[in-house]
Scaffold this motif. Structure first.
Motif, mmCIF file in Angstrom:
data_model
loop_
_atom_site.group_PDB
_atom_site.id
_atom_site.type_symbol
_atom_site.label_atom_id
_atom_site.label_comp_id
_atom_site.label_asym_id
_atom_site.label_seq_id
_atom_site.Cartn_x
_atom_site.Cartn_y
_atom_site.Cartn_z
ATOM 1 N N GLY A 48 0.825 -1.209 0.000
ATOM 2 C CA GLY A 48 0.000 0.000 0.000
ATOM 3 C C GLY A 48 0.855 1.253 0.000
ATOM 4 O O GLY A 48 0.595 2.205 -0.746
ATOM 5 N N LEU A 111 -7.463 -3.454 5.298
ATOM 6 C CA LEU A 111 -7.198 -2.275 6.126
ATOM 7 C C LEU A 111 -5.729 -1.861 6.070
ATOM 8 O O LEU A 111 -5.413 -0.668 6.063
ATOM 9 C CB LEU A 111 -7.621 -2.529 7.572
ATOM 10 C CG LEU A 111 -9.128 -2.605 7.824
ATOM 11 C CD1 LEU A 111 -9.406 -3.011 9.266
ATOM 12 C CD2 LEU A 111 -9.805 -1.286 7.486
ATOM 13 N N SER A 114 -5.109 -0.018 2.875
ATOM 14 C CA SER A 114 -5.665 1.333 3.033
ATOM 15 C C SER A 114 -4.759 2.200 3.901
ATOM 16 O O SER A 114 -4.513 3.366 3.584
ATOM 17 C CB SER A 114 -7.062 1.267 3.647
ATOM 18 O OG SER A 114 -7.942 0.580 2.795
ATOM 19 N N LEU A 117 -1.675 3.203 1.873
ATOM 20 C CA LEU A 117 -1.979 4.286 0.937
ATOM 21 C C LEU A 117 -2.085 5.619 1.681
ATOM 22 O O LEU A 117 -1.604 6.644 1.210
ATOM 23 C CB LEU A 117 -3.272 3.992 0.182
ATOM 24 C CG LEU A 117 -3.199 2.831 -0.816
ATOM 25 C CD1 LEU A 117 -4.587 2.439 -1.305
ATOM 26 C CD2 LEU A 117 -2.294 3.183 -1.989
ATOM 27 N N TRP A 118 -2.690 5.587 2.855
ATOM 28 C CA TRP A 118 -2.814 6.805 3.685
ATOM 29 C C TRP A 118 -1.439 7.290 4.135
ATOM 30 O O TRP A 118 -1.139 8.472 4.050
ATOM 31 C CB TRP A 118 -3.727 6.529 4.876
ATOM 32 C CG TRP A 118 -3.901 7.710 5.775
ATOM 33 C CD1 TRP A 118 -4.719 8.777 5.576
ATOM 34 C CD2 TRP A 118 -3.203 7.957 7.002
ATOM 35 N NE1 TRP A 118 -4.598 9.655 6.609
ATOM 36 C CE2 TRP A 118 -3.656 9.191 7.492
ATOM 37 C CE3 TRP A 118 -2.242 7.252 7.709
ATOM 38 C CZ2 TRP A 118 -3.187 9.729 8.678
ATOM 39 C CZ3 TRP A 118 -1.771 7.799 8.894
ATOM 40 C CH2 TRP A 118 -2.244 9.027 9.371
#
Length: 123
Positions: A48, A111, A114, A117-118
């Motif tokens: 991610g 999760l 995600s 990526l955050w």
């Protein structure tokens, strides 16, 4: 040819680390394959971050993405081992542990991607 070599090197390093982590942690938790679980979740977080950085202003080159995301993360994480261990838990009639293993792996994996990526947006 260079791209194949980058994937090969990254995959070899990822596979080696997966083996070391899984071998050391799976022996301590017989009803839950903690080593495989952790490498898959960590791999989701790492991919991610890598993909997020790659998408963000082309932070990573195509070769770096091949080495790290395709090679390293591809070698580090393992769906086939996850499926095999889930099947072994099912054969051992460990329905609760199999359900936890599968459910947590899928939910936490999504999760973790995600979160990666955050995190990449913050870097």
């Amino acid at each position: 040819m260079k791209q194949f070599l980058l994937i090969f090197i990254g995959g070899g390093i990822g596979s080696f680390l997966r083996y070391v982590i899984s071998k050391s942690l799976n022996t301590y938790y017989h009803n839950f394959y903690l080593g495989t679980f952790l490498v898959n979740i960590i791999g989701c977080l790492v991919i991610g971050i890598l993909i997020g950085l790659s998408l963000k202003n082309n932070y990573l080159s195509e070769n770096q993405t091949l080495l790290l995301a395709t090679g390293f993360c591809g070698g580090f994480t393992t769906f086939s081992t996850f499926a095999l261990e889930s099947n072994l838990l099912l054969k051992e009639h460990s329905i609760l542990y199999m359900s936890l293993y599968v459910g947590l792996s899928v939910v936490l994996g999504i999760l973790a991607i995600s979160a990666g990526l955050w995190i990449s947006k913050m870097l």
